[in-house]
Design a protein around this motif. Structure first.
Motif, PDB file in Angstrom:
ATOM      1  N   UNK A 177       0.849  -1.193   0.000  1.00 28.17           N
ATOM      2  CA  UNK A 177       0.000   0.000   0.000  1.00 28.17           C
ATOM      3  C   UNK A 177       0.885   1.244   0.000  1.00 28.17           C
ATOM      4  N   UNK A 178       0.577   2.173  -0.902  1.00 27.17           N
ATOM      5  CA  UNK A 178       1.349   3.407  -1.023  1.00 27.17           C
ATOM      6  C   UNK A 178       2.476   3.332  -2.033  1.00 27.17           C
ATOM      7  N   UNK A 236      -0.672   1.557  -8.607  1.00 25.64           N
ATOM      8  CA  UNK A 236      -0.418   1.985  -7.240  1.00 25.64           C
ATOM      9  C   UNK A 236      -1.533   1.458  -6.358  1.00 25.64           C
ATOM     10  N   UNK A 237      -1.172   1.115  -5.141  1.00 27.61           N
ATOM     11  CA  UNK A 237      -2.133   0.523  -4.213  1.00 27.61           C
ATOM     12  C   UNK A 237      -2.510   1.558  -3.161  1.00 27.61           C
ATOM     13  N   UNK A 238      -3.750   1.997  -3.244  1.00 26.51           N
ATOM     14  CA  UNK A 238      -4.243   2.973  -2.285  1.00 26.51           C
ATOM     15  C   UNK A 238      -4.713   2.328  -1.004  1.00 26.51           C
ATOM     16  N   UNK A 239      -4.788   3.118   0.060  1.00 22.76           N
ATOM     17  CA  UNK A 239      -5.296   2.592   1.328  1.00 22.76           C
ATOM     18  C   UNK A 239      -6.798   2.326   1.245  1.00 22.76           C
ATOM     19  N   UNK A 240      -7.220   1.231   1.864  1.00 21.40           N
ATOM     20  CA  UNK A 240      -8.627   0.853   1.896  1.00 21.40           C
ATOM     21  C   UNK A 240      -9.263   1.449   3.148  1.00 21.40           C
ATOM     22  N   UNK A 241      -9.883   2.589   2.997  1.00 23.58           N
ATOM     23  CA  UNK A 241     -10.516   3.314   4.104  1.00 23.58           C
ATOM     24  C   UNK A 241     -11.572   2.454   4.778  1.00 23.58           C
ATOM     25  N   UNK A 242     -12.339   1.729   3.975  1.00 20.56           N
ATOM     26  CA  UNK A 242     -13.399   0.880   4.524  1.00 20.56           C
ATOM     27  C   UNK A 242     -12.863  -0.249   5.391  1.00 20.56           C
ATOM     28  N   UNK A 243     -11.604  -0.644   5.171  1.00 18.46           N
ATOM     29  CA  UNK A 243     -10.979  -1.711   5.952  1.00 18.46           C
ATOM     30  C   UNK A 243     -10.116  -1.153   7.087  1.00 18.46           C
ATOM     31  N   UNK A 282       1.390   9.108  -0.729  1.00 16.68           N
ATOM     32  CA  UNK A 282       2.479   8.313  -1.290  1.00 16.68           C
ATOM     33  C   UNK A 282       2.112   7.700  -2.634  1.00 16.68           C
ATOM     34  N   UNK A 283       0.857   7.311  -2.807  1.00 16.11           N
ATOM     35  CA  UNK A 283       0.422   6.745  -4.097  1.00 16.11           C
ATOM     36  C   UNK A 283       0.686   7.715  -5.233  1.00 16.11           C
ATOM     37  N   UNK A 284       0.302   8.964  -5.041  1.00 18.23           N
ATOM     38  CA  UNK A 284       0.493   9.965  -6.097  1.00 18.23           C
ATOM     39  C   UNK A 284       1.970  10.280  -6.300  1.00 18.23           C
ATOM     40  N   UNK A 285       2.718  10.429  -5.218  1.00 16.24           N
ATOM     41  CA  UNK A 285       4.153  10.720  -5.337  1.00 16.24           C
ATOM     42  C   UNK A 285       4.889   9.589  -6.039  1.00 16.24           C
ATOM     43  N   UNK A 286       4.621   8.359  -5.580  1.00 20.27           N
ATOM     44  CA  UNK A 286       5.309   7.202  -6.167  1.00 20.27           C
ATOM     45  C   UNK A 286       4.937   7.027  -7.638  1.00 20.27           C
ATOM     46  N   UNK A 287       3.676   7.255  -7.986  1.00 20.92           N
ATOM     47  CA  UNK A 287       3.264   7.133  -9.384  1.00 20.92           C
ATOM     48  C   UNK A 287       4.012   8.150 -10.249  1.00 20.92           C
TER      49      UNK A 287
END
Length: 171
Positions: free
Chosen positions: A59-60, A78-85, A95-100
């Motif tokens: 994730x991230x 990119x693997x985003x955080x699962x808010x629902x989980x 981090x997802x956007x930066x890493x992408x």
């Protein structure tokens, strides 16, 4: 300075150098944007994911495959955080956007399309998801010239436009 725009449409039809896939940790396809990208790209995309990411992706983090049958040359996953989980650390979404964008720079990407990461089936609150996307893309040093935030629905598109216009008012 990066040109940041909102686009109302389907990310799989974007004619850019790379599109970003809001993937899951397993990197084997899924629902939402991930499923749509895998369906449009064809079976070669899944095969590349299996070969390049045998253990999945954290994730991230982000990684790339070719675009297979898509108009885009690359898919940056990119693997985003699962808010629902219960994954609610905003830094992971940033981090997802930066890493992408870092991966895009490694590939020489100049034009790319992003979905709103984690804002669909992962349940990240939409206003914050849009703010994270716009602010992180605008503030991350990159050689990418153009970024499109692609929204499938009209209401989401309008909200993205509103945030971009508020952050970058026209002269």
């Amino acid at each position: 300075m990066i040109e940041l725009t909102a686009v109302h449409g389907d990310i799989t039809g974007q004619h850019v150098d790379a599109i970003v896939n809001a993937a899951n940790n397993r990197m084997r396809g899924g629902g939402g944007v991930d499923g749509a990208i895998h369906r449009a790209a064809g079976p070669r995309l899944l095969q590349e994911c299996i070969e390049r990411f045998p253990e999945g992706l954290a994730t991230g983090d982000a990684g790339w495959t070719t675009g297979a049958d898509l108009p885009a040359r690359w898919v940056i996953h990119t693997v985003g955080p699962n808010y629902n989980a219960g994954e609610r650390d905003r830094n992971l979404l940033v981090s997802c956007y930066r890493r992408a964008l870092e991966v895009a720079d490694e590939l020489g990407v100049r034009r790319m399309g992003f979905p709103l990461i984690s804002a669909g089936i992962y349940g990240w609150p939409l206003p914050d998801a849009i703010e994270v996307a716009v602010d992180t893309i605008a503030r991350t040093p990159t050689r990418v010239d153009e970024v499109r935030i692609v929204a499938l629905g009209e209401a989401m598109y309008e909200r993205v436009c509103d945030i971009i216009d508020a952050r970058f008012p026209s002269a």
